[in-house]
Each structure stands twice: as structure tokens, then as C-alpha cells.
Design a protein around this motif. Structure first.
Motif, PDB file in Angstrom:
ATOM      1  N   GLY A 219       0.794  -1.313  -0.075  1.00 31.64           N
ATOM      2  CA  GLY A 219       0.034  -0.053   0.120  1.00 31.64           C
ATOM      3  C   GLY A 219       0.806   1.355  -0.173  1.00 31.64           C
ATOM      4  O   GLY A 219       0.412   2.494   0.174  1.00 31.64           O
ATOM      5  N   TRP A 220       2.113   1.282  -0.377  1.00 30.27           N
ATOM      6  CA  TRP A 220       2.941   2.251  -0.317  1.00 30.27           C
ATOM      7  C   TRP A 220       2.458   3.428  -1.133  1.00 30.27           C
ATOM      8  O   TRP A 220       2.641   4.773  -0.778  1.00 30.27           O
ATOM      9  CB  TRP A 220       4.225   1.993  -0.420  1.00 30.27           C
ATOM     10  N   ARG A 221       1.879   3.160  -2.375  1.00 25.47           N
ATOM     11  CA  ARG A 221       1.636   4.292  -3.245  1.00 25.47           C
ATOM     12  C   ARG A 221       0.362   4.966  -2.672  1.00 25.47           C
ATOM     13  O   ARG A 221       0.483   6.352  -2.634  1.00 25.47           O
ATOM     14  CB  ARG A 221       1.116   3.677  -4.686  1.00 25.47           C
ATOM     15  N   PRO A 222      -0.832   4.647  -2.544  1.00 25.69           N
ATOM     16  CA  PRO A 222      -1.930   5.530  -1.871  1.00 25.69           C
ATOM     17  C   PRO A 222      -1.433   6.026  -0.314  1.00 25.69           C
ATOM     18  O   PRO A 222      -1.940   7.134  -0.173  1.00 25.69           O
ATOM     19  CB  PRO A 222      -2.987   4.287  -1.596  1.00 25.69           C
ATOM     20  N   MET A 223      -0.563   5.216   0.241  1.00 27.40           N
ATOM     21  CA  MET A 223      -0.078   5.921   1.435  1.00 27.40           C
ATOM     22  C   MET A 223       0.905   7.256   1.264  1.00 27.40           C
ATOM     23  O   MET A 223       0.508   8.307   2.104  1.00 27.40           O
ATOM     24  CB  MET A 223       0.788   4.942   2.425  1.00 27.40           C
ATOM     25  N   THR A 224       1.612   6.988   0.185  1.00 24.97           N
ATOM     26  CA  THR A 224       2.543   8.170   0.030  1.00 24.97           C
ATOM     27  C   THR A 224       1.657   9.477  -0.560  1.00 24.97           C
ATOM     28  O   THR A 224       1.655  10.564  -0.077  1.00 24.97           O
ATOM     29  CB  THR A 224       3.552   7.864  -1.094  1.00 24.97           C
ATOM     30  N   VAL A 225       0.819   9.258  -1.584  1.00 28.56           N
ATOM     31  CA  VAL A 225       0.196  10.170  -2.262  1.00 28.56           C
ATOM     32  C   VAL A 225      -0.870  10.978  -1.325  1.00 28.56           C
ATOM     33  O   VAL A 225      -1.003  11.839  -1.089  1.00 28.56           O
ATOM     34  CB  VAL A 225      -0.699   9.620  -3.391  1.00 28.56           C
ATOM     35  N   GLY A 226      -1.548   9.876  -0.455  1.00 30.06           N
ATOM     36  CA  GLY A 226      -2.414  10.458   0.592  1.00 30.06           C
ATOM     37  C   GLY A 226      -1.918  11.129   1.532  1.00 30.06           C
ATOM     38  O   GLY A 226      -2.446  12.347   1.907  1.00 30.06           O
ATOM     39  N   MET A 227      -0.836  10.907   1.909  1.00 34.18           N
ATOM     40  CA  MET A 227       0.034  11.650   3.111  1.00 34.18           C
ATOM     41  C   MET A 227       0.591  12.905   2.540  1.00 34.18           C
ATOM     42  O   MET A 227       0.375  14.166   3.181  1.00 34.18           O
ATOM     43  CB  MET A 227       1.019  10.841   3.890  1.00 34.18           C
ATOM     44  N   VAL A 228       1.075  12.733   1.300  1.00 32.67           N
ATOM     45  CA  VAL A 228       1.907  14.153   0.570  1.00 32.67           C
ATOM     46  C   VAL A 228       0.525  15.157   0.548  1.00 32.67           C
ATOM     47  O   VAL A 228       0.552  16.190   0.760  1.00 32.67           O
ATOM     48  CB  VAL A 228       2.269  13.752  -0.576  1.00 32.67           C
ATOM     49  N   ALA A 229      -0.549  14.783  -0.149  1.00 31.88           N
ATOM     50  CA  ALA A 229      -1.490  15.431  -0.229  1.00 31.88           C
ATOM     51  C   ALA A 229      -2.457  16.069   0.909  1.00 31.88           C
ATOM     52  O   ALA A 229      -2.482  17.207   1.014  1.00 31.88           O
ATOM     53  CB  ALA A 229      -2.594  14.558  -1.296  1.00 31.88           C
ATOM     54  N   TYR A 230      -2.161  15.364   1.829  1.00 28.38           N
ATOM     55  CA  TYR A 230      -2.972  15.736   3.384  1.00 28.38           C
ATOM     56  C   TYR A 230      -2.007  16.960   3.853  1.00 28.38           C
ATOM     57  O   TYR A 230      -2.288  17.880   4.154  1.00 28.38           O
ATOM     58  CB  TYR A 230      -2.678  14.745   4.209  1.00 28.38           C
ATOM     59  N   LEU A 231      -0.544  16.795   3.738  1.00 29.22           N
ATOM     60  CA  LEU A 231       0.499  17.569   4.174  1.00 29.22           C
ATOM     61  C   LEU A 231       0.201  18.884   3.328  1.00 29.22           C
ATOM     62  O   LEU A 231       0.368  20.337   3.790  1.00 29.22           O
ATOM     63  CB  LEU A 231       1.730  17.435   4.235  1.00 29.22           C
ATOM     64  N   ALA A 232       0.143  18.869   2.092  1.00 23.81           N
ATOM     65  CA  ALA A 232      -0.062  20.026   1.080  1.00 23.81           C
ATOM     66  C   ALA A 232      -1.454  20.770   1.381  1.00 23.81           C
ATOM     67  O   ALA A 232      -1.257  21.980   1.444  1.00 23.81           O
ATOM     68  CB  ALA A 232       0.126  19.411  -0.453  1.00 23.81           C
ATOM     69  N   LEU A 233      -2.545  19.941   1.689  1.00 18.96           N
ATOM     70  CA  LEU A 233      -3.656  20.654   2.088  1.00 18.96           C
ATOM     71  C   LEU A 233      -3.684  21.473   3.452  1.00 18.96           C
ATOM     72  O   LEU A 233      -4.328  22.395   3.563  1.00 18.96           O
ATOM     73  CB  LEU A 233      -4.879  19.720   2.074  1.00 18.96           C
ATOM     74  N   GLN A 234      -2.837  20.750   4.307  1.00 15.69           N
ATOM     75  CA  GLN A 234      -2.587  21.490   5.603  1.00 15.69           C
ATOM     76  C   GLN A 234      -2.043  22.870   5.302  1.00 15.69           C
ATOM     77  O   GLN A 234      -2.237  23.627   6.102  1.00 15.69           O
ATOM     78  CB  GLN A 234      -1.651  20.486   6.790  1.00 15.69           C
ATOM     79  N   LEU A 235      -0.871  22.808   4.599  1.00 12.81           N
ATOM     80  CA  LEU A 235      -0.147  24.085   4.361  1.00 12.81           C
ATOM     81  C   LEU A 235      -0.976  24.926   3.662  1.00 12.81           C
ATOM     82  O   LEU A 235      -0.761  26.227   4.007  1.00 12.81           O
ATOM     83  CB  LEU A 235       1.174  23.714   3.547  1.00 12.81           C
TER      84      LEU A 235
END
Length: 339
Positions: A219-235
Motif C-alpha cells: 500500500g505504499w503508493r496510496p499511503m505516499t500520495v495520501g500523506m503528501v496530499a494531506y500535508l499539502a492541504l494542511q499548508l
């Protein structure tokens, strides 16, 4: 003797939340004064927020939570995004109102996951991976901010930042070492056992490593994309909070603020690190040249979404889930979701 111990335990359970609550209130009440402002000035800035601006901020906040649900779903194969969002908000609602509430939030999530038909082992893997990703994502933001400090800020800021973030590279390297080499997990676990005593990390860390790697391989692909998107949206949410208040702060400064906020959320002195995050991050922004009243207002608006809003929204979702459980008698477990 048992009765005396029970009384002492009851007193500790009563005193801990009271003290934690007082510390939180004190930190928030004295926030403006701590950075050289007043509540009147902060309130004047916050009064500029319009209803459409709040709606826009809400959309960005929800989008960030939805992005994070992809991480949760990938960490527990068979979990839907909707249920992942439910776990995130209900767990946060509990954690944000109780001292050291992370354990209570985890217990609630365990109960919910078991009702949905997942095994104890599956939840253990889910907890291991999500905890690791949560910590690594925070440390990653902090480490990146630390690398950018000498480029984006002055030399004096670099000196202060390096002292604040000093443990971060060590923690990141130790985590990578554990994942790469099982012997490192045994060695570090044994060392922590000597310090913490009875923690049994020498046995648990290798198991944690194997379980984590198994889930991350698939599951590394959805984990990576999801976490990066989450942090970008937090910023993005942080930037928008200051933008709608007409407080001029550059993106590099706000990225540093996000890193400080991520660091302070790792210190669970109060529920959700409330008060600690506000005072610490506001002080950092003022030190980087921000206006005290504007900085305090912008950060309070940001925390209003990332901390405060999670309590009523998560509470409502928990109430709905509880009502549905009573209505269906616990609900039929989905056999296809069992791991």
C-alpha cells in the motif's frame, strides 16, 4: 490497602484532567500577552473573516481529511475511505478532549474496527503503520524545514531553528535504520528496555518492523500520495487562514510554522497539545517577523479547524455510529473485510 489504592487512583484520574485543562486554558488565555499583543487586537483581526471565507476554509479542511483517509484505507486492507474518515474524526474527537487521550481514541477505533469485522492482528498492523506514517510525516516536514532554514531565513534564525529541531535528524535516521535492518530493531529495542524497563521493545520492535513492511509493500503508493496530499492541504489551509485575515506572511515562513506546529503536536502535555501549539508556533512566527496580533489570529483560526472542529464533527459521527450499532444490534460483520 486496596481501598486506599483505589482512592489514590481516583484522585489521580480526577486531578490529571483538571490540571491539564487549567494548563490549556492558561496557555490560550495568555497567548496574546506571550507574544506582545492583546485579545482586543486579536479579536479585531479575527473579525475580518467572512462567511464565504469560512466556507472555503471548511472545504480545504475536509479535503485534507479525505486525502488522509486514503492513508488509513491502505493501512487496513478492506477498509473504505468513508470508514477511514470516521475513524480519523471520532478518534481525534476523543483525543482532543481527554488528557493523554490518544489511548482512549485508539481504544475507540479498536472497538469500531472489530465491529466492522476486522481481526485484532489487522488492527495491530493498522495501528503500527498509521502511527509510523504520522510520526514520519511530521518529522519529514520538520527535517525539510531544518534543511531550508539557512536558505529561507537569516543566520540567527538558523541557529535558533537548529537547536529546536536538533533531535529530528537523529529520530529520522533511527527510524530508517530500524526499517532497513532487523538487527537494529533488536538493538534499539534492547536499549530502550533498559531505559524504560518492562517495555519489551526488544521483542515488539522487530514484530512492528515486519508487520509495517508487509503493509507498506502493498500500500505504499496510496499511503505516499495520501500523506503528501494531506500535508499539502494542511499548508494550504494555514496559508488561507492568514490570507483571509489579510496578514502578509510568505510561504517559506508558513512552512516553517507548519514544521514547528508538527513538532509541538508530538508533545502530548495537554489534549491535542492545545495551548502548547498555539503559544509555541505563534512565538516562532513573531520571531520570524510576523505581527503579533495577526499571527495569533491566523494560528487560532487554523487550529480552530485542525483541532477544535474535530471535536463536534467527530462527536456527531460517533453518536451516529453508536445509534446505528444499537439499532442493528452491533451490525453484521463484513466477512470480506476480515484480515
Amino acid at each position: 490497602m486496596n481501598e486506599i489504592e483505589q482512592r489514590r487512583g481516583w484522585r489521580r484520574r480526577l486531578v490529571t484532567p483538571v490540571l491539564s485543562g487549567l494548563v490549556t486554558v492558561a496557555l490560550v488565555v495568555f497567548l496574546p500577552r506571550a507574544v506582545g499583543s492583546t485579545w482586543r487586537e486579536v479579536g479585531s483581526v479575527l473579525g475580518q473573516v467572512s462567511i464565504p471565507a469560512l466556507a472555503m476554509l471548511s472545504v480545504v479542511w475536509i479535503a485534507g481529511l479525505w486525502a488522509h483517509s486514503f492513508v488509513l484505507a491502505a493501512s487496513l486492507p478492506g477498509l473504505s475511505k468513508r470508514r477511514g474518515l470516521t475513524l480519523s474524526l471520532t478518534g481525534s474527537a476523543v483525543a482532543n478532549v481527554l488528557p493523554l487521550g490518544g489511548a482512549a481514541g485508539t481504544a475507540l477505533n479498536f472497538r469500531m474496527v472489530r465491529r466492522w469485522g476486522f481481526s485484532k492482528g489487522a488492527f495491530g498492523g493498522f495501528l503500527a503503520v498509521t502511527t509510523l506514517l504520522n510520526v514520519v510525516s511530521k518529522l519529514g516536514v520538520i527535517a525539510l524545514a531544518l534543511l531550508l532554514v539557512p536558505i529561507l531565513h537569516s543566520a540567527s534564525a538558523f541557529g535558533k531553528g537548529s537547536l529546536l529541531f536538533l533531535p529530528v535528524p537523529i529520530a529520522v535516521l533511527a527510524g530508517i535504520w530500524i526499517l532497513v535492518d532487523e538487527r537494529a530493531a533488536v538493538l534499539i529495542g534492547a536499549g530502550l528496555d533498559k531505559v524504560l524497563r518492562r517495555s519489551r521493545l526488544k521483542e515488539r520492535l522487530p514484530r512492528f518492523r515486519r508487520r509495517t513492511l508487509t503493509l507498506m509493500r502493498t500500500g505504499w503508493r496510496p499511503m505516499t500520495v495520501g500523506m503528501v496530499a494531506y500535508l499539502a492541504l494542511q499548508l494550504a489551509l494555514l496559508w488561507l487562514c492568514f490570507h483571509v485575515l489579510h496578514v502578509p506572511l510568505g510561504l517559506p515562513v508558513l512552512f516553517t510554522a507548519l514544521a514547528v506546529e508538527r513538532l509541538l503536536t508530538l508533545v502530548p502535555i495537554t489534549p491535542g497539545s492545545a495551548g502548547v501549539v498555539e503559544v509555541g508556533t505563534t512565538a516562532a512566527l513573531v520571531a520570524l517577523g510576523g505581527d503579533p496580533a495577526g499571527v495569533a489570529a491566523g494560528l487560532l483560526l487554523f487550529r480552530g479547524f485542525t483541532f477544535l472542529m474535530e471535536i463536534p464533527v467527530g462527536g456527531i459521527m460517533l453518536a451516529i455510529w453508536t445509534w446505528l450499532q444499537h439499532r442493528t444490534g452491533g451490525g453484521a460483520r463484513s466477512l470480506g473485510a476480515v484480515a
